[in-house]
Design an enzyme around this catalytic site. Sequence first.
Site, PDB file in Angstrom:
ATOM      1  CG  ASP A   4     -60.226  75.273  27.124  1.00 13.18           C
ATOM      2  OD1 ASP A   4     -60.417  75.072  25.904  1.00 13.18           O
ATOM      3  OD2 ASP A   4     -60.852  74.678  28.018  1.00 13.18           O
TER       4      ASP A   4
ATOM      5  CG  LEU B 102     -76.096  56.666   7.284  1.00  8.66           C
ATOM      6  CD1 LEU B 102     -76.541  55.451   6.484  1.00  8.66           C
ATOM      7  CD2 LEU B 102     -77.323  57.492   7.695  1.00  8.66           C
TER       8      LEU B 102
ATOM      9  CD  GLN C  55     -64.502  65.838  21.410  1.00  5.80           C
ATOM     10  OE1 GLN C  55     -65.159  64.861  21.031  1.00  5.80           O
ATOM     11  NE2 GLN C  55     -63.315  65.706  21.969  1.00  5.80           N
TER      12      GLN C  55
ATOM     13  CB  SER D 209     -58.751  70.936   6.414  1.00  2.00           C
ATOM     14  OG  SER D 209     -58.627  69.703   5.722  1.00  2.00           O
TER      15      SER D 209
ATOM     16  CE1 TYR E  97     -59.867  68.653  11.200  1.00  2.00           C
ATOM     17  CE2 TYR E  97     -60.006  68.031   8.887  1.00  2.00           C
ATOM     18  CZ  TYR E  97     -59.347  68.669   9.912  1.00  2.00           C
ATOM     19  OH  TYR E  97     -58.168  69.337   9.659  1.00  2.00           O
TER      20      TYR E  97
ATOM     21  CB  VAL F 144     -69.568  69.707   9.361  1.00  5.89           C
ATOM     22  CG1 VAL F 144     -70.444  70.820   9.929  1.00  5.89           C
ATOM     23  CG2 VAL F 144     -70.403  68.781   8.483  1.00  5.89           C
TER      24      VAL F 144
ATOM     25  CE  LYS G 270     -59.928  72.263  10.533  1.00  5.81           C
ATOM     26  NZ  LYS G 270     -59.202  73.275  11.336  1.00  5.81           N
TER      27      LYS G 270
ATOM     28  CB  VAL H 138     -48.585  68.580   7.733  1.00  7.03           C
ATOM     29  CG1 VAL H 138     -47.268  68.872   8.432  1.00  7.03           C
ATOM     30  CG2 VAL H 138     -48.893  69.656   6.703  1.00  7.03           C
ATOM     31  NE  ARG H 139     -42.581  63.712   7.290  1.00  8.30           N
ATOM     32  CZ  ARG H 139     -42.248  64.206   6.087  1.00  8.30           C
ATOM     33  NH1 ARG H 139     -42.937  63.871   5.010  1.00  8.30           N
ATOM     34  NH2 ARG H 139     -41.231  65.036   5.977  1.00  8.30           N
TER      35      ARG H 139
END
Length: 239
Positions: A65, A105, A114, A147, A162, A164, A166, A195-196
Amino acid sequence: MGDAELRRVAVVTGANRGIGLEICRQLGRRGGIRVFLTARDGTKGNAAAQKLCDEGLDVEFYPLDVTSEQSVKTFAGWLEGTCKRCDILVNNAGILADPRGSRFLDSKPATYRQTLDTNVFGPLLLSQALVPLMKKNRYGRIVNVSSGQGQLSDMGAGTPAYRVSKTALNALTRVLAAEFAGSGILVNSMCPGWVRTDMGGPGAPRTVEQGADTAIWLATLPDDGPNGGFFRDRKPIAW
């Protein structure tokens, strides 16, 4: 010295599916690399590793983890005792916790916490734990799976947590690359493209093989390879 001690040791996080699983597969196919597939879910991780073993690859599962300091510490201690080395670390584990269509917002601080916990503090903890093993052999390759959504040069709206995370991961890449310069450890970020996968969705244009390719290239760079860069399709891209 036995053959086991001569082989490179690679650790790939979040590797029970998608790009992480394909990175393990491609590293295993190169030969001379002992691959540790890590994931939080033991059942899924074991099944993924067994699938690659059935393909004749040298891949082992270890439960990890990346958000838990104790889990990372336990794994690093086990790896040192078992292999006495770590040569390659691919920080692939990542989450996209922003709700679909999310905007700044409407975003919640808990979503940022998280996301950063997995996407930034995970790579930070793993690097702190495993770089000492790399330094012992003056060899290491750290690949941070980032990304294009983290590019400041092309920053847009949507999925703010997300994005922020990366951008922060890219900053961590630069810090580590500068600190370890000249030590034999090369640290780079890469963007796999759309990507799939479960995260990318079925409509994505790229296969997992294409998404994993640049990570494999960076994980196996020669000693004079790039350090502190951001790449897509093996070519530099803007931060």
